[in-house]
Scaffold this motif. Structure first.
Motif, mmCIF file in Angstrom:
data_model
loop_
_atom_site.group_PDB
_atom_site.id
_atom_site.type_symbol
_atom_site.label_atom_id
_atom_site.label_comp_id
_atom_site.label_asym_id
_atom_site.label_seq_id
_atom_site.Cartn_x
_atom_site.Cartn_y
_atom_site.Cartn_z
ATOM 1 N N GLY A 26 0.754 -1.129 -0.027
ATOM 2 C CA GLY A 26 -0.086 0.016 -0.060
ATOM 3 C C GLY A 26 0.727 1.202 0.061
ATOM 4 O O GLY A 26 0.458 2.372 -0.709
ATOM 5 N N ALA A 27 1.778 1.375 0.962
ATOM 6 C CA ALA A 27 2.678 2.540 0.889
ATOM 7 C C ALA A 27 3.449 2.436 -0.528
ATOM 8 O O ALA A 27 3.635 3.774 -0.792
ATOM 9 C CB ALA A 27 3.700 2.209 1.775
ATOM 10 N N VAL A 28 3.851 1.606 -1.075
ATOM 11 C CA VAL A 28 4.600 1.863 -2.397
ATOM 12 C C VAL A 28 3.726 2.313 -3.423
ATOM 13 O O VAL A 28 3.870 3.242 -4.237
ATOM 14 C CB VAL A 28 5.220 0.584 -2.881
ATOM 15 N N VAL A 29 2.421 1.546 -3.550
ATOM 16 C CA VAL A 29 1.478 2.263 -4.695
ATOM 17 C C VAL A 29 1.086 3.482 -4.181
ATOM 18 O O VAL A 29 0.806 4.394 -5.339
ATOM 19 C CB VAL A 29 0.104 1.227 -4.515
ATOM 20 N N ALA A 30 0.717 3.767 -2.805
ATOM 21 C CA ALA A 30 0.284 5.343 -2.579
ATOM 22 C C ALA A 30 1.456 6.286 -2.984
ATOM 23 O O ALA A 30 1.047 7.243 -3.631
ATOM 24 C CB ALA A 30 -0.043 5.219 -0.958
ATOM 25 N N THR A 39 -4.879 11.883 -6.477
ATOM 26 C CA THR A 39 -5.344 12.003 -5.134
ATOM 27 C C THR A 39 -5.210 10.639 -4.682
ATOM 28 O O THR A 39 -5.978 9.847 -4.983
ATOM 29 C CB THR A 39 -6.700 12.761 -4.994
ATOM 30 N N VAL A 40 -4.396 10.400 -3.534
ATOM 31 C CA VAL A 40 -4.595 8.873 -3.053
ATOM 32 C C VAL A 40 -5.270 8.811 -1.548
ATOM 33 O O VAL A 40 -4.688 9.562 -0.630
ATOM 34 C CB VAL A 40 -3.209 8.357 -2.796
ATOM 35 N N LEU A 41 -6.222 7.935 -1.541
ATOM 36 C CA LEU A 41 -6.794 7.844 -0.065
ATOM 37 C C LEU A 41 -6.711 6.260 0.082
ATOM 38 O O LEU A 41 -6.633 5.426 -0.581
ATOM 39 C CB LEU A 41 -8.243 7.805 -0.511
ATOM 40 N N VAL A 42 -6.320 6.099 1.472
ATOM 41 C CA VAL A 42 -6.060 4.802 2.124
ATOM 42 C C VAL A 42 -7.240 4.648 3.061
ATOM 43 O O VAL A 42 -7.343 5.359 4.046
ATOM 44 C CB VAL A 42 -4.623 4.695 2.652
ATOM 45 N N ALA A 43 -7.806 3.485 3.032
ATOM 46 C CA ALA A 43 -8.886 2.756 4.294
ATOM 47 C C ALA A 43 -8.196 1.600 4.733
ATOM 48 O O ALA A 43 -7.792 0.937 4.192
ATOM 49 C CB ALA A 43 -10.095 2.584 3.535
ATOM 50 N N GLY A 44 -8.323 1.546 6.200
ATOM 51 C CA GLY A 44 -7.852 0.602 6.947
ATOM 52 C C GLY A 44 -8.562 0.655 8.349
ATOM 53 O O GLY A 44 -8.886 1.657 8.847
ATOM 54 N N ARG A 45 -8.252 -0.396 9.208
ATOM 55 C CA ARG A 45 -8.873 -0.499 10.367
ATOM 56 C C ARG A 45 -8.189 -0.171 11.545
ATOM 57 O O ARG A 45 -8.737 0.553 12.695
ATOM 58 C CB ARG A 45 -9.405 -2.159 10.582
#
Length: 234
Positions: A26-30, A39-45
């Protein structure tokens, strides 16, 4: 459009969501998405993982969400729309591995843990389906496994869940294509399956493949899984 120097796809004005994107992948793709102008959004718990990711990849926006809970995912959609508008792309990164010990070693607890990736995929893809259909270039992708084509007894639970995720993604792709045909319009949205043996070592390859989806027409992407490489064996 591609940058003539780096060859990287340029995505100004695009908004992409990494579902469960707090991993190394996720970090690399972001980071790659930001470099491409998206614009990059990341969703997680996990709020601590989200905090670490924001510190590592400056410029992303994060959303705390239990991606296996329908109400939480609906709230995520509302929060994303309020802050950033509709999304143009989703990469599903909820996953994990449990296996070994042949069929006798495949516990129900293991299966239920793995099944969360399918649940998250179903909920997120349903919640943002209208976004991708409305986009002039909607893209959705999952990371599956070569185990689907070559399942082993010790990974039966894992292969079964990944196969179900692939079936769901093919159905999403069919829905995009049918909607375009019914409207007598060019197909604008596509859903793609990436397969890896192991994701470790292929994070940048995944980033390039995902961002590269915007360089191809939706109709040309098809539904056949795309193998990304060998990766680093677990």
């Amino acid at each position: 459009m591609d940058d003539p120097v780096t060859g990287r796809t340029i995505l100004p004005g695009r908004t992409i969501l990494l579902s469960g994107g707090t991993s190394r992948a996720g970090a690399v793709v972001a980071a790659a998405g930001l470099a491409a102008g998206a614009t990059v959004l990341v969703a997680g718990r996990d709020p601590h993982k989200l905090d670490r990711l924001r510190a590592e990849v400056a410029g992303i926006a994060t959303f705390r969400c239990d991606l296996t809970d329908e109400a939480d995912v609906d709230a995520l959609r509302s929060a994303v729309h309020a802050a950033h508008g509709a999304v143009d792309g989703i990469l599903h990164l909820v996953g994990g591995w449990r296996g070994g010990g042949g069929l006798a070693g495949q516990t129900e607890t293991d299966y239920r843990a793995l099944e969360t990736s399918l649940t998250a995929l179903r909920l997120v893809s349903r919640a943002f389906d209208a976004d991708l259909r409305a986009s002039d270039a909607g893209r959705e992708a999952i990371v599956s496994s070569t185990a689907v084509a070559r399942p082993l007894a010790g990974g039966a639970n894992y292969a079964a869940v990944k196969a179900a995720c692939e079936a769901w993604t093919r159905a999403v792709a069919q829905g995009f294509a049918k909607a375009a045909r019914d409207a007598d319009e060019p197909q604008r949205a596509a859903a793609v399956i990436f397969r890896v043996r192991a994701l470790a070592g292929l994070e940048q390859t995944l980033a390039d493949a995902f961002l590269g989806l915007w360089s191809a027409s939706a109709a040309d992407l098809g539904t056949e899984p795309v193998e990304l490489g060998a990766g680093t064996p677990n």
